[in-house]
Design an enzyme around this catalytic site. Structure first.
Site, PDB file in Angstrom:
ATOM      1  N   GLU A  42       3.803  74.771  -9.613  1.00 21.50           N
ATOM      2  CA  GLU A  42       4.601  73.148  -9.372  1.00 21.50           C
ATOM      3  C   GLU A  42       5.011  72.743 -10.586  1.00 21.50           C
ATOM      4  O   GLU A  42       4.173  72.948 -12.008  1.00 21.50           O
ATOM      5  CB  GLU A  42       3.951  72.392  -9.354  1.00 21.50           C
ATOM      6  CG  GLU A  42       4.107  70.986  -8.816  1.00 21.50           C
ATOM      7  CD  GLU A  42       2.737  69.300  -8.432  1.00 21.50           C
ATOM      8  OE1 GLU A  42       2.030  69.935  -7.956  1.00 21.50           O
ATOM      9  OE2 GLU A  42       3.687  68.342  -7.827  1.00 21.50           O
ATOM     10  N   ARG A 269     -10.538  80.651  -9.260  1.00 25.61           N
ATOM     11  CA  ARG A 269      -9.651  80.580 -10.223  1.00 25.61           C
ATOM     12  C   ARG A 269     -11.022  80.604 -11.183  1.00 25.61           C
ATOM     13  O   ARG A 269     -11.645  80.864 -11.429  1.00 25.61           O
ATOM     14  CB  ARG A 269      -9.055  79.276  -9.702  1.00 25.61           C
ATOM     15  CG  ARG A 269     -10.602  77.847  -9.941  1.00 25.61           C
ATOM     16  CD  ARG A 269      -9.705  76.605 -10.400  1.00 25.61           C
ATOM     17  NE  ARG A 269      -8.688  75.941  -9.547  1.00 25.61           N
ATOM     18  CZ  ARG A 269      -8.026  75.979  -9.923  1.00 25.61           C
ATOM     19  NH1 ARG A 269      -7.831  75.586 -11.558  1.00 25.61           N
ATOM     20  NH2 ARG A 269      -6.690  75.211  -9.543  1.00 25.61           N
ATOM     21  N   LYS A 279      -4.355  70.233 -15.621  1.00 24.48           N
ATOM     22  CA  LYS A 279      -3.231  70.199 -15.915  1.00 24.48           C
ATOM     23  C   LYS A 279      -2.555  68.850 -16.128  1.00 24.48           C
ATOM     24  O   LYS A 279      -2.495  68.238 -17.064  1.00 24.48           O
ATOM     25  CB  LYS A 279      -1.637  70.917 -15.330  1.00 24.48           C
ATOM     26  CG  LYS A 279      -1.045  71.903 -15.032  1.00 24.48           C
ATOM     27  CD  LYS A 279       0.086  71.933 -14.119  1.00 24.48           C
ATOM     28  CE  LYS A 279      -0.014  72.990 -12.864  1.00 24.48           C
ATOM     29  NZ  LYS A 279       1.274  72.305 -12.198  1.00 24.48           N
TER      30      LYS A 279
HETATM   31  P1  ATP Z   1      -3.837  72.658 -12.237  1.00 32.64           P
HETATM   32  O1  ATP Z   1      -5.141  72.655 -11.237  1.00 32.64           O
HETATM   33  O2  ATP Z   1      -4.259  73.010 -13.539  1.00 32.64           O
HETATM   34  O3  ATP Z   1      -3.449  71.368 -12.208  1.00 32.64           O
HETATM   35  P2  ATP Z   1      -2.323  73.216  -9.701  1.00 32.64           P
HETATM   36  O4  ATP Z   1      -3.275  74.492  -9.216  1.00 32.64           O
HETATM   37  O5  ATP Z   1      -1.864  72.657  -9.636  1.00 32.64           O
HETATM   38  O6  ATP Z   1      -3.297  73.433 -11.711  1.00 32.64           O
HETATM   39  P3  ATP Z   1       0.237  75.157  -9.550  1.00 32.64           P
HETATM   40  O7  ATP Z   1       1.593  74.667 -10.346  1.00 32.64           O
HETATM   41  O8  ATP Z   1       0.300  74.455  -8.367  1.00 32.64           O
HETATM   42  O9  ATP Z   1      -0.779  74.477 -10.688  1.00 32.64           O
HETATM   43  O10 ATP Z   1      -0.522  76.407 -10.534  1.00 32.64           O
HETATM   44  C1  ATP Z   1       0.588  77.273  -9.922  1.00 32.64           C
HETATM   45  C2  ATP Z   1      -0.426  78.584  -8.965  1.00 32.64           C
HETATM   46  O11 ATP Z   1      -1.278  78.950 -10.302  1.00 32.64           O
HETATM   47  C3  ATP Z   1      -1.197  78.444  -8.105  1.00 32.64           C
HETATM   48  O12 ATP Z   1      -1.310  79.257  -7.244  1.00 32.64           O
HETATM   49  C4  ATP Z   1      -2.349  78.269  -8.657  1.00 32.64           C
HETATM   50  O13 ATP Z   1      -3.219  78.918  -7.809  1.00 32.64           O
HETATM   51  C5  ATP Z   1      -2.804  79.291  -9.925  1.00 32.64           C
HETATM   52  N1  ATP Z   1      -3.596  79.150 -10.053  1.00 32.64           N
HETATM   53  C6  ATP Z   1      -3.701  77.496 -10.756  1.00 32.64           C
HETATM   54  N2  ATP Z   1      -4.479  77.166 -11.915  1.00 32.64           N
HETATM   55  C7  ATP Z   1      -5.555  78.883 -11.494  1.00 32.64           C
HETATM   56  C8  ATP Z   1      -6.324  79.220 -12.372  1.00 32.64           C
HETATM   57  N3  ATP Z   1      -7.394  78.037 -13.431  1.00 32.64           N
HETATM   58  N4  ATP Z   1      -6.691  80.225 -11.836  1.00 32.64           N
HETATM   59  C9  ATP Z   1      -6.277  81.076 -11.645  1.00 32.64           C
HETATM   60  N5  ATP Z   1      -5.676  80.817 -10.148  1.00 32.64           N
HETATM   61  C10 ATP Z   1      -4.667  79.136 -11.072  1.00 32.64           C
HETATM   62 MG    MG Z   2      -1.243  73.098  -7.175  1.00 32.18          MG
END
Ligand code: ATP
Ligand code: MG
Length: 566
Positions: A42, A269, A279
Site C-alpha cells: 500500500e 511476518r 508503517k
Molecule cells: P505495516 O504493518 O508495516 O503497515 P502492511 O502490511 O500494512 O505493513 P503493506 O504495504 O500492505 O503493509 O504490505 C505489503 C506486503 O508486505 C504485504 O503482503 C504484507 O503482508 C507484507 N509485509 C508487511 N510487513 C511485513 C513483515 N513484517 N514481514 C513480512 N512481510 C510483511
Molecule cells: Mg497492509
C-alpha cells in the site's frame, strides 16, 4: 545448519514450505505449471525490512520456478496515499535486485471492473446498500461465538440496491451515509463473512484516478479480484490474512468463469528485536522528527539500510537465512548485522582511518619526506590488489591506542614500548607531550628504518599492530556512529508504555575531527569501506567537496557469531 533466534528455531537452508506446495502443484499439472506471484504494497509509507522479506519471497519464488512476479500498488485508500511513496517503493524493489517486467499494476486500474463486479453481485442479490454508519454496523457484528444481527436494509430488492449504489457513485450522499455490503452470512463463525463492507463513500482525490470516484472499494474487495485479473497463481501474504481467506475465496468464486483461481498462502511476518516495523509508527518517527527522514540510517526501512551501507546481497542473504515459516517469532537484529558484515568482509575496500586522533611525531624521520607504503586492498579478495598509503613524519593514531600507564593486558602504544604501524615501520614512544591541563596532546616517537613494510630484519617481534593516518596527507571527515534506535528488545510490545519511551538517546554520535587516508577522496556516495580495526563505513550522500561524511554501517565485532559460538 540451524540457528537459534529468541526462542524460535529457524532452520537455515531448509526447504521453504511455500516452495514445497508449489512443487507439488507443478507435479500435479496445476495451472499448467505456471507460477505467478505479486508483491502488493500500500503506498502509504516507505518499505521496511519486513517488506524486504516479502519481496524476496515473492520475486524469489517467481525466479525459482521461471515464473513472473507483479508489483501491484494497493491504492484503495486515497486519504493516506502519496506518489512519493509509489516512487520510493519502485526504487527499493529494483535496488533489492528484482524487476517486475516493466509495468507496475495498481488496484486503481481495476476500479471500473470492481464497480461492474459490485453491480453484478447486487443484481444476483449478493450485495446490498446499508444506510447505517460503520459504528452501528460494527455493533451488530456479534462475537465469534454469537451470531450478528441482520441489518434492517438487508432485504432490499436488487433494483432498490442498484439505484442506491448508482446514487452513491454519483455523489448524492455524504461520507458515512451509505455503504455497500456483501450479503453472505451474519451467523458465520468467521467474522469476516458477516456481510463485510465492500464499498465506502470517500470524497477524496486519488493519486491516479483524480476525482473520478467518490466511492472506493475496501481492501478485501480489491485484493483477490486484482489477483484474479492478473492471473496470479499464488497470493502470498502474512498470517493475519489467514482469517480473510474464506472471504478471498468467496469473492473469487463469484467471479470465476473457468478452472483457474489464485491460491492464498500465508507465512509469518518478520519481527526484529530492538525494532518497530509498523508503517504507522515509522511515519510518526519521521513526521515528528525523532529521526532525520525515512532514509535515516537508524531506520529499519530499505532506504535507511541502503544509506547505512547495507547491500542488496546482504538483505537477500538475511531473508534466506531466516527462512519462511508459519509460526510468528522474533528474529535477533544481530543476525541482520551479521549478514551485512559477512557480505562487506568479502567485498569492502580496506583503508585506514582515525576517528579520535592523537598526533604522533616521528622525531628521527626527515621533515619533508613522503614515503609510499604498499597496503593490501582486501585480504579476502586476491584480485583486489594493493594501494599506496603515504607515510610522513607527523601522523595520527587512535587516542585509545595509547596509554601512559598501561595495565598488564594492554599491548598497544605506551612509553618506551615498540609497536608496529601497519604496512609502515616499528616505532617506539619516547616522550609524552601534555598541555597545561595535563591533557596528552602529542607523542614523540622514533622509528627503526630497518623495519620498512612492518617487518624487522632481525626477526624481533612486537605485540601490537596499529592503524595510522598521515597528518599532512589525508582527507578530513565527519563520521556518524549509530547505535540501535531503541534500547528495548520489543519497543512496541509493552502495554501502557509508548514505544517512543524506549528511544535510545545515544543512537547517533557525530565525530567531526576524523582523518582518513587519501584513497577515499574519489569515493562516490554509498561506497563501502572497511576502516581497518574499526568496522564498515560508507560515504553518506551528505558529503560535499569540503567535507566527507561517513556512516558506520557496523563495527567489526560480530555479536551474532559470538553469541552463537560460531
Ligand atoms: P505495516 O504493518 O508495516 O503497515 P502492511 O502490511 O500494512 O505493513 P503493506 O504495504 O500492505 O503493509 O504490505 C505489503 C506486503 O508486505 C504485504 O503482503 C504484507 O503482508 C507484507 N509485509 C508487511 N510487513 C511485513 C513483515 N513484517 N514481514 C513480512 N512481510 C510483511
Ligand atoms: Mg497492509
Amino acid at each position: 545448519m540451524s540457528v537459534n533466534n529468541s526462542g524460535n528455531e529457524t532452520v537455515v537452508g531448509k526447504k521453504n514450505f511455500i516452495h514445497q506446495i508449489i512443487e507439488e502443484e507443478i507435479n500435479e499439472g496445476k495451472n499448467e505449471g505456471r507460477v505467478h506471484t505479486r508483491f502488493p504494497p500500500e503506498p502509504n509509507g516507505y518499505l521496511h525490512i519486513g517488506h524486504a522479506k516479502s519481496i524476496c519471497l515473492n520475486f524469489g519464488t517467481a525466479q525459482k520456478f521461471n515464473g513472473k512476479a507483479n508489483l501491484r500498488f494497493d491504492d484503495t485508500n486515497p486519504s493516506k496515499e502519496e506518489t512519493e511513496y509509489v516512487e520510493s517503493i519502485k526504487k527499493d524493489v529494483s535496488w533489492l535486485g528484482f524487476s517486475w517486467g516493466g509495468t507496475e499494476f495498481y488496484a486503481s486500474d481495476y476500479f471500473d471492473n470492481l464497480f461492474e463486479f459490485a453491480v453484478k453481485l447486487i443484481k444476483e442479490g449478493k450485495a446490498y446498500v446499508d444506510d447505517q454508519n460503520a459504528e452501528t454496523i460494527s455493533s451488530q457484528k456479534g462475537t465469534p461465538t454469537r451470531p450478528g444481527f441482520e441489518s434492517p436494509h438487508r432485504s432490499r430488492t436488487p433494483e432498490e440496491n442498484l439505484d442506491l449504489f448508482l446514487r452513491m457513485k454519483a455523489g448524492e450522499f455524504n461520507e458515512g451515509e451509505r455503504v455497500l455490503r456483501a450479503k453472505i452470512d451474519m451467523a458465520s463463525p468467521n467474522m469476516h463473512m458477516r456481510d463485510p463492507i465492500i464499498y465506502r463513500i470517500m470524497k477524496a482525490h486519488h493519486h491516479r484516478t483524480g476525482d473520478k470516484w467518490c466511492i472506493y472499494p475496501m481492501y478485501d474487495f480489491a485484493h483477490g479480484q486484482s489477483d484474479y485479473w492478473e492471473g496470479i497463481t499464488h497470493s502470498i501474504c502474512t498470517l493475519e490474512f489467514e482469517v480473510h481467506r474464506p472471504l478471498y475465496d468467496w469473492f473469487i468464486e463469484q467471479l470465476m468463469d473457468g478452472e483457474y483461481r489464485p491460491r492464498q498462502i500465508e507465512f509469518a511476518r518478520l519481527n526484529l528485536t530492538y525494532t518497530v516495523m509498523s508503517k504507522r509508527k515509522l511515519l510518526e518517527l519521521v513526521k515528528d522528527n525523532y529521526v532525520n527522514g525515512w532514509d535515516d540510517p537508524r531506520m529499519p526501512t530499505i532506504s535507511g539500510l541502503r544509506r547505512r551501507g547495507y547491500t542488496p546481497e546482504s538483505i537477500r542473504n538475511f531473508a534466506d537465512k531466516i527462512g519462511v515459516t508459519k509460526v510468528d517469532g522474533m528474529i535477533d537484529v544481530a543476525l541482520l548485522e551479521h549478514s551485512v558484515r559477512e557480505d562487506l568482509n568479502k567485498r569492502a575496500q580496506r583503508v585506514m582511518g582515525v576517528l579520535n586522533p592523537l598526533k604522533v611525531v616521528i622525531t628521527n624521520y626527515p621533515e619533508d619526506q613522503v614515503e609510499m607504503m604498499s597496503a593490501l586492498n582486501n585480504p579476502e579478495d586476491p584480485e583486489a590488489g594493493r594501494r599506496d598509503v603515504p607515510f610522513t613524519r607527523e601522523l595520527y593514531i587512535e587516542r585509545d591506542d595509547f596509554m601512559e600507564d598501561p595495565p598488564r593486558k594492554f599491548f598497544r602504544m605506551a612509553p618506551g614500548r615498540e609497536v608496529r604501524l601497519r604496512y609502515a615501520y616499528y616505532v617506539t614512544c619516547d616522550e609524552v607531550v601534555k598541555d597545561e591541563n595535563g591533557e596528552i596532546i602529542e607523542l614523540h616517537c622514533s622509528y627503526d628504518p630497518e623495519t620498512k613494510g612492518g617487518k624487522s630484519a632481525d626477526g624481533r617481534k612486537v605485540k601490537a599492530t596499529m592503524h595510522w593516518v598521515s597528518a599532512s596527507e589525508n582527507v578530513k571527515a565527519e563520521i556518524r556512529l549509530y547505535d540501535r534506535l531503541f534500547n528495548d528488545e520489543e519497543p512496541d510490545g509493552h502495554k501502557d508504555v509508548d514505544f517512543k519511551d524506549f528511544l535510545n538517546p545515544d543512537s547517533l554520535k557525530v565525530l567531526s575531527n576524523c582523518y582518513i587516508e587519501p584513497f577515499v577522496k574519489d569515493a562516490k556516495a554509498l561506497d563501502s569501506f572497511q576502516f581497518e580495526r574499526l568496522g564498515y563505513f560508507n560515504l553518506d550522500p551528505d558529503t560535499t567537496p569540503e567535507k566527507l561524511v561517513f556512516n558506520r554501517t557496523a563495527p567489526l565485532r560480530d555479536n551474532w557469531s559470538k553469541q552463537k559460538g560460531k
